[in-house]
Design a protein around this motif. Structure first.
Motif, short mmCIF file in Angstrom:
data_model
loop_
_atom_site.label_atom_id
_atom_site.label_comp_id
_atom_site.label_asym_id
_atom_site.label_seq_id
_atom_site.Cartn_x
_atom_site.Cartn_y
_atom_site.Cartn_z
N ALA A 144 1.52 4.66 1.09
CA ALA A 144 0.93 5.29 2.28
C ALA A 144 1.03 6.81 2.23
O ALA A 144 2.01 7.38 1.74
CB ALA A 144 1.64 4.77 3.53
N HIS A 145 0.00 7.47 2.79
CA HIS A 145 -0.02 8.92 2.87
C HIS A 145 0.72 9.39 4.12
O HIS A 145 1.04 8.59 5.01
CB HIS A 145 -1.46 9.44 2.90
N GLY A 165 -2.00 3.05 -4.40
CA GLY A 165 -2.45 4.08 -3.49
C GLY A 165 -3.80 3.77 -2.89
O GLY A 165 -4.07 4.12 -1.73
N LEU A 221 -1.03 -0.55 8.55
CA LEU A 221 -0.91 -1.30 7.30
C LEU A 221 -0.19 -2.62 7.53
O LEU A 221 -0.62 -3.67 7.02
CB LEU A 221 -0.19 -0.46 6.25
N ASP A 269 -4.17 2.12 0.55
CA ASP A 269 -4.05 2.90 1.78
C ASP A 269 -5.38 2.87 2.53
O ASP A 269 -5.45 2.37 3.66
CB ASP A 269 -3.58 4.31 1.43
N VAL A 316 -8.05 10.13 -0.06
CA VAL A 316 -7.35 9.16 0.79
C VAL A 316 -7.22 9.68 2.21
O VAL A 316 -7.49 8.97 3.20
CB VAL A 316 -5.97 8.83 0.19
N LYS A 366 -5.19 12.05 -3.57
CA LYS A 366 -4.66 12.05 -2.21
C LYS A 366 -5.63 12.71 -1.22
O LYS A 366 -5.66 12.36 -0.04
CB LYS A 366 -3.31 12.75 -2.18
N ALA A 397 -6.88 -1.10 3.04
CA ALA A 397 -5.97 -2.13 3.57
C ALA A 397 -6.67 -3.35 4.13
O ALA A 397 -6.32 -4.49 3.77
CB ALA A 397 -5.03 -1.51 4.60
N THR A 452 1.66 9.00 -3.31
CA THR A 452 0.60 9.07 -2.30
C THR A 452 1.03 9.89 -1.09
O THR A 452 0.20 10.51 -0.42
CB THR A 452 0.18 7.66 -1.85
N VAL A 454 4.46 -1.72 2.92
CA VAL A 454 4.32 -0.27 2.78
C VAL A 454 5.24 0.20 1.67
O VAL A 454 6.42 -0.14 1.64
CB VAL A 454 4.67 0.45 4.10
N ARG A 499 1.48 3.50 9.32
CA ARG A 499 2.24 2.40 8.73
C ARG A 499 2.12 1.12 9.56
O ARG A 499 2.02 0.02 9.02
CB ARG A 499 3.71 2.81 8.58
N ALA A 521 0.86 -1.18 0.00
CA ALA A 521 0.00 0.00 0.00
C ALA A 521 0.89 1.23 0.00
O ALA A 521 1.76 1.38 0.87
CB ALA A 521 -0.90 0.01 1.23
#
Length: 395
Positions: free
Chosen positions: A46-47, A283, A76, A286, A333, A330, A289, A89, A83, A73, A44
């Motif tokens: 991650a943002h 993305g 996830l 995220d 997200v 984004k 998940a 993202t 990650v 993180r 994924a």
């Protein structure tokens, strides 16, 4: 209690939020490699979570909330996903500068070691100043890539060689891509992932690999890989073109993986065609998940129909978030991360929380709620009410 959600036409309509989350959202299967899916490698992208109290400006460096960012993180990894760090993202080139990305890579790599989580990290050239009057030279592009590749490898992570705006501006044709990437692959310590990011994600990447003709660009891309197959773990393809991806993955050398970056067609690409399939670096995974991890574990058992039954219903949300202009996905997200309780605010680097309309955000909430993505639907509903109120929607 009914929510009044705005419509694109300017009206309001009633929506009844669900009361229970999907079971997978509350039941992580285990952290790190022990809980990872077996049949596919799944990352994924991650943002980042920013500090909403920092006195920043839209064009200044991002102020990252490190604990909240790393906690996401861990979320996830708790579902067994890898990650993909410091990718688009995470707002690379759209709010997060190279200094911030470098710190993010170091911190995430340390966290991955502590958690036993799978991690790959983006290496690009965004430390180069964007000056149309004086584009970077090819030598400067190589040097910038080398600096970032070394930092990722020194941190103990695998590198994703990201598409470079500076290279797109400097390259005169396919031969320059062959030279730059060949130089980088020869010196990479471990096999890397090559990233082909289409202009729908970043308009500055138009004509990447040496021209606007995608067939010719594909030949250049494959030529880079064929010259150094031992240095390429895989390719991440983000063109939102399922047919082109399936054709490309059939032509990859043995041992080189295809990681789909297609946020429109990921279920069928991951499932495969019976002979070839795609792994994933997405993305959309995220916010998805828990459901993504559940789906791939179902696929691990050989149950493709069950896999599709879990993942196919998520495509409407993904297509909504990634609707044009795609680079602003984004915003949706981060909205969903706030509604799900993974962060305490809806604030983004560069003020990008304002990049999508209220009807767009309301539809994202509705689609995510319908999937059962929110661990606490009541919290998500309450936060959505506050967002609506700020925009003038009376209860």
């Amino acid at each position: 209690m009914t929510l009044r959600l705005p419509t694109p036409g300017g009206g309001l309509r009633g929506y009844e939020p669900r009361r229970e989350p999907a079971p997978a959202v509350l039941a992580p299967a285990g952290g790190g490699a022990a809980g990872a899916p077996r049949s596919r490698t799944v990352h994924a992208a991650a943002h980042v979570v920013v500090d909403p109290f920092a006195d920043t400006t839209p064009d200044g460096p991002a102020a990252v909330d490190w604990e909240a960012t790393l906690a996401f993180r861990r979320h996830l990894w708790s579902h067994g996903l890898g990650v993909a760090e410091a990718m688009d993202t995470a707002q690379r080139g759209m709010g997060l500068d190279w200094k911030g990305a470098a710190e993010l890579i170091r911190r995430s790599a340390a966290e991955a070691r502590a958690e036993g989580g799978l991690l790959v990290c983006g290496a690009g050239t965004d430390q180069l100043a964007a000056d149309p009057a004086r584009p970077a030279s090819l030598a400067e592009v190589r040097s910038a890539y080398e600096e970032q590749l070394a930092l990722v490898e020194d941190a103990g992570a695998r590198a994703v060689l990201m598409a470079s705006r500076a290279l797109a501006a400097a390259a005169r044709g396919p031969e320059d891509y062959l030279e730059v990437y060949g130089h980088l692959l020869r010196q990479a310590r471990e096999p890397v992932i090559l990233h082909w990011l289409g202009p729908m994600f970043d308009p500055a990447l138009e004509g990447y690999w040496g021209g606007a003709d995608l067939d010719r660009a594909t030949e250049t891309f494959l030529e880079v890989i064929a010259a150094h197959p031992d240095k390429v773990d895989g390719v991440k393809v983000s063109l939102l073109d399922a047919g082109r991806e399936t054709d490309l993955r059939r032509r990859l050398p043995d041992g080189v993986r295809c990681y789909t970056g297609d946020d429109f067609h990921y279920p069928e690409l991951i499932a495969g065609d019976g002979r070839h399939f795609s792994h994933a670096l997405l993305g959309i995974f995220d916010p998805l998940a828990p459901l993504a991890a559940e789906a791939v574990r179902v696929l691990d058992t050989g149950d493709e129909a069950g896999f599709r039954a879990v993942l196919d219903p998520t495509v409407a949300l993904s297509r909504h978030l990634f609707a044009p202009p795609t680079r602003y996905y984004k915003t949706g997200v981060v909205l969903l991360a706030w509604l799900a309780g993974h962060q305490e605010h809806f604030t983004m680097a560069g003020g990008l929380q304002s990049a999508r309309s209220l009807p767009h955000l309301a539809r994202a909430y509705e689609l995510a709620d319908g999937l059962g993505l929110f661990p606490d639907p009541g919290l998500a509903e309450d936060r959505m009410r506050h967002l609506l109120a700020v925009h003038g929607v009376a209860p």
